[in-house]
Design an enzyme around this catalytic site. Structure first.
Site, PDB file in Angstrom:
ATOM      1  N   ARG A 165       0.877  -1.192   0.240  1.00 30.98           N
ATOM      2  CA  ARG A 165      -0.057   0.044   0.285  1.00 30.98           C
ATOM      3  C   ARG A 165       0.885   1.360  -0.084  1.00 30.98           C
ATOM      4  O   ARG A 165       2.012   1.105   0.110  1.00 30.98           O
ATOM      5  CB  ARG A 165      -0.932   0.017   1.196  1.00 30.98           C
ATOM      6  N   ASP A 200      -1.931  10.658  -2.496  1.00 34.47           N
ATOM      7  CA  ASP A 200      -2.144   9.393  -3.523  1.00 34.47           C
ATOM      8  C   ASP A 200      -2.325  10.075  -5.004  1.00 34.47           C
ATOM      9  O   ASP A 200      -2.193   9.268  -5.897  1.00 34.47           O
ATOM     10  CB  ASP A 200      -3.473   8.828  -3.250  1.00 34.47           C
ATOM     11  N   LYS A 216      -5.083  10.092   2.438  1.00 36.59           N
ATOM     12  CA  LYS A 216      -6.011   9.087   3.391  1.00 36.59           C
ATOM     13  C   LYS A 216      -7.224   9.944   3.969  1.00 36.59           C
ATOM     14  O   LYS A 216      -6.951  10.898   4.444  1.00 36.59           O
ATOM     15  CB  LYS A 216      -4.918   8.321   4.379  1.00 36.59           C
TER      16      LYS A 216
HETATM   17  O1  MRU Z   1      -4.991   3.151   1.979  1.00 37.02           O
HETATM   18  P1  MRU Z   1      -3.295   3.435   1.753  1.00 37.02           P
HETATM   19  O2  MRU Z   1      -2.756   2.638   3.081  1.00 37.02           O
HETATM   20  O3  MRU Z   1      -2.629   2.811   0.768  1.00 37.02           O
HETATM   21  O4  MRU Z   1      -3.212   4.742   1.762  1.00 37.02           O
HETATM   22  C1  MRU Z   1      -2.101   5.369   1.717  1.00 37.02           C
HETATM   23  C2  MRU Z   1      -1.935   7.043   1.813  1.00 37.02           C
HETATM   24  O5  MRU Z   1      -3.079   7.642   2.202  1.00 37.02           O
HETATM   25  C3  MRU Z   1      -0.613   7.604   1.544  1.00 37.02           C
HETATM   26  O6  MRU Z   1      -0.739   8.794   2.455  1.00 37.02           O
HETATM   27  C4  MRU Z   1      -0.312   8.100   0.309  1.00 37.02           C
HETATM   28  O7  MRU Z   1      -0.650   7.010  -0.424  1.00 37.02           O
HETATM   29  C5  MRU Z   1       1.109   8.400   0.219  1.00 37.02           C
HETATM   30  S1  MRU Z   1       2.321   7.519   0.405  1.00 37.02           S
HETATM   31  C6  MRU Z   1       3.905   8.011   0.231  1.00 37.02           C
END
Ligand code: MRU
Length: 346
Positions: free
Chosen positions: A48, A237, A247
């Site tokens: 993830r 993301d 997130k």
């Molecule tokens: O659902 P996830 O754990 O994949 O969410 C990840 C995030 O929200 C991170 O903050 C984002 O991907 C940036 S990672 C450098």
């Protein structure tokens, strides 16, 4: 971190990754030999974090052609396209996933023989992983300069080594600041419902002796009001021309930070910038009710009650103090023209 989050094993031609669902109790490395298992790992959040998803997508397409027995080039290219489609639909919000997949798929499509397709796919995927380490170091250096010599930094979710290959984006900024001699304490929001903050961010910072304390997501406003947070640094993301997707919970931190005059920084590689989309074009992943209804064996929701398990939210760019990329720090106005300007510099 003892090892990279996700790697290509040249000897066996397989992908190895840390299963992040088991942390912090166990740091298990999984060997993955087919894309169905890789797709499952992405859906289950064993892998993830946007940059790690980009690398996983790239390795996945490379895995599909590397392990295929097909001899005909166009059949192999079709197999690669099917793998790309399967992997792309595993998670919709992080733009890096499709970006990593497309980079490797383009190499396969431009190849003139099956041998070349296999070789260039693996080479490109390994290059993407190596680039991630380098660019996170650059993000770290650029971002570290923004932090005071002594400070407490709030972060949300995990934008660390585990979300990338080795160094991290938001946590890369913190790592680089600490490496340069700054005294940084981290407040990690636990990040409900899957606890990427308490399970992952706290784990990787504690391993390196970086001062970290975990709070419930809802305590952030209280600490900001008390003057206990000097800056917030989060990952992303996807950065569209008007918003940062990260997130769920990120937006409320940004609103609170603005209200209290605290800088709110977004650290992300250039591959996370999607300058052609706007907020309304982006699909926010809605995950299963069970993730909210259960914590291990403990039931948290009464039977029959609906849940809204939104995985991400959108923070308008006007609430962002700066976007920290490997190419430098972009300050407001972080408007369409500015983001397009970034794209033209490629
Ligand atoms: O659902 P996830 O754990 O994949 O969410 C990840 C995030 O929200 C991170 O903050 C984002 O991907 C940036 S990672 C450098």
């Amino acid at each position: 971190m003892l090892r990279d989050t996700i790697t290509w094993d040249r000897e066996t031609g397989t992908v190895e990754f840390i299963d992040q669902t088991l942390l912090p109790g166990e740091c298990r490395v999984v060997r993955c030999e087919n894309i169905e298992r890789l797709a499952q790992a992405i859906r289950r959040l064993e892998i993830r974090g946007a940059p790690a998803l980009g690398v996983a997508g790239a390795f996945g397409v490379a895995l599909a052609v590397h392990r295929s027995t097909v001899q005909d080039l166009s059949a192999l290219q079709q197999e690669a396209s099917r793998a790309a489609a399967l992997l792309t639909q595993t998670r919709p919000t992080a733009v890096n996933l499709a970006w990593g997949i497309d980079r490797v798929l383009s190499c396969i499509m431009a190849s003139s023989s099956p041998e070349q397709a296999r070789e260039t796919a693996v080479r490109e995927a390994i290059a993407i992983a190596a680039e991630d380490v380098d660019l996170c170091k650059k993000i770290g250096e650029h971002g570290a300069a923004l932090l005071p010599d002594t400070c407490t930094v709030l972060t949300h979710c995990n934008a660390g080594a585990l979300a990338c290959v080795r160094w991290g984006t938001a946590l890369g900024v913190i790592r680089s600041a600490v490496a340069s001699g700054k005294q940084v304490s981290v407040i990690a929001c636990e990040t409900r419902p899957l606890f990427q903050g308490s399970r992952l961010t706290a784990w990787e910072l504690a391993q390196e002796g970086i001062d970290v304390r975990v709070i419930p997501d809802s305590a952030a406003a209280h600490l900001m009001r008390r003057g206990r947070i000097d800056a917030a640094v989060v990952g992303a993301d996807r950065v569209t021309r008007d918003a940062v997707f990260n997130k769920i919970g990120t937006y409320m931190h940004a609103v609170c930070a603005r209200h209290h005059g605290i800088p709110f920084y977004v650290a992300a590689p250039y591959s996370t910038i999607d300058a052609v989309s706007s907020e309304e074009d982006v699909v926010i992943e809605l995950r299963a009710r069970e993730e909210l209804a259960w914590c291990g064996d403990r039931q948290l929701l009464p039977d029959g009650v609906e849940a809204g398990n939104y995985a991400f939210d959108a923070t308008p760019l006007e609430l962002v103090s700066a976007v920290i990329t490997e190419r430098g720090v972009f300050h407001p106005p972080l408007a369409l023209e500015n983001m397009r300007g970034i794209r033209r510099t490629i």
